[in-house]
Design an enzyme around this catalytic site. Sequence first.
Site, PDB file in Angstrom:
ATOM      1  N   LYS A  80      10.734  -4.101  -6.411  1.00 23.03           N
ATOM      2  CA  LYS A  80      10.086  -4.841  -5.466  1.00 23.03           C
ATOM      3  C   LYS A  80      10.269  -6.313  -4.118  1.00 23.03           C
ATOM      4  O   LYS A  80      10.878  -6.927  -4.973  1.00 23.03           O
ATOM      5  CB  LYS A  80       8.283  -4.688  -5.605  1.00 23.03           C
ATOM      6  CG  LYS A  80       7.735  -4.185  -4.781  1.00 23.03           C
ATOM      7  CD  LYS A  80       6.752  -4.434  -5.231  1.00 23.03           C
ATOM      8  CE  LYS A  80       4.724  -3.747  -5.136  1.00 23.03           C
ATOM      9  NZ  LYS A  80       3.885  -4.537  -6.029  1.00 23.03           N
TER      10      LYS A  80
HETATM   11  C1  E4P Z   1       0.631  -2.944  -4.619  1.00 21.69           C
HETATM   12  O1  E4P Z   1       1.560  -2.810  -4.794  1.00 21.69           O
HETATM   13  C2  E4P Z   1      -0.217  -4.072  -5.045  1.00 21.69           C
HETATM   14  O2  E4P Z   1       0.926  -4.749  -6.019  1.00 21.69           O
HETATM   15  C3  E4P Z   1      -1.151  -4.165  -4.664  1.00 21.69           C
HETATM   16  O3  E4P Z   1      -2.023  -2.638  -4.176  1.00 21.69           O
HETATM   17  C4  E4P Z   1      -2.130  -4.928  -3.812  1.00 21.69           C
HETATM   18  O4  E4P Z   1      -3.352  -5.159  -4.133  1.00 21.69           O
HETATM   19  P1  E4P Z   1      -4.099  -5.915  -3.546  1.00 21.69           P
HETATM   20  O5  E4P Z   1      -4.658  -5.833  -2.217  1.00 21.69           O
HETATM   21  O6  E4P Z   1      -6.055  -4.735  -3.939  1.00 21.69           O
HETATM   22  O7  E4P Z   1      -3.658  -7.266  -4.505  1.00 21.69           O
END
Ligand code: E4P
Length: 219
Positions: free
Chosen positions: A83
């Site tokens: 990522k």
């Molecule tokens: C996606 O890969 C992220 O880890 C995640 O969906 C972020 O979500 P949040 O806005 O609830 O922290």
Amino acid sequence: MKFFVDTAEIADIKELAETGLLDGVTTNPSLIAKSGRDFMEVTKEICGIVDGPVSAEVVALDHETMMKEAETLRKIADNVCIKVPLTIDGLKTCKKLRADGTMVNVTLCFSANQALLAAKAGASFISPFVGRHDDNGFDGMALIEDIHQIYSNYGFETEILVASIRNPVHVLQSALIGADVATMPPAVIKGLFKHVLTDKGIEGFVADWAKTGQTIPTA
Ligand code: E4P
């Protein structure tokens, strides 16, 4: 539509994997911090629970160090998906990693133009954050619609991974648009199974069945 769980909590991942409906996992540095676990160890453990992609995020901000971190992370298991953030360095890293077939999830996407750049960099997944978009007065689902339209205009193969999902309505709207993946906190996935009329219906059937005094032979 694929369902990923957005967590680094092993117990939740195991419980959801047992349903047979879990297609992958996403983590981020905040979720790793919340788990209190060692990043490498917990990522390896997660990769052993699910067969699908497990997103593990680089933390460097420059391309060279991102590449070195990715090199370490991709050795963890074959299903690791690197990522990277949606920055110039992140997309340079994406392009380079994709050249040898490494899976890449481009995260922190908040505009359709950013999603277009990620697709041009060959990303396996683009992660638009709908909940954070809504929280800041924008329309998260309009963003998903725009990305879906642009990707279909040009036949990009990058999968739309709807992230920062806060509730089952986000999942429903993503599915109606045709997004490829939804990554959700465990509570949202569990919420998808629930309906008050299902619970009420079961209650009624159980009570009426008891009145018959019968059992269904199970052996
Ligand atoms: C996606 O890969 C992220 O880890 C995640 O969906 C972020 O979500 P949040 O806005 O609830 O922290």
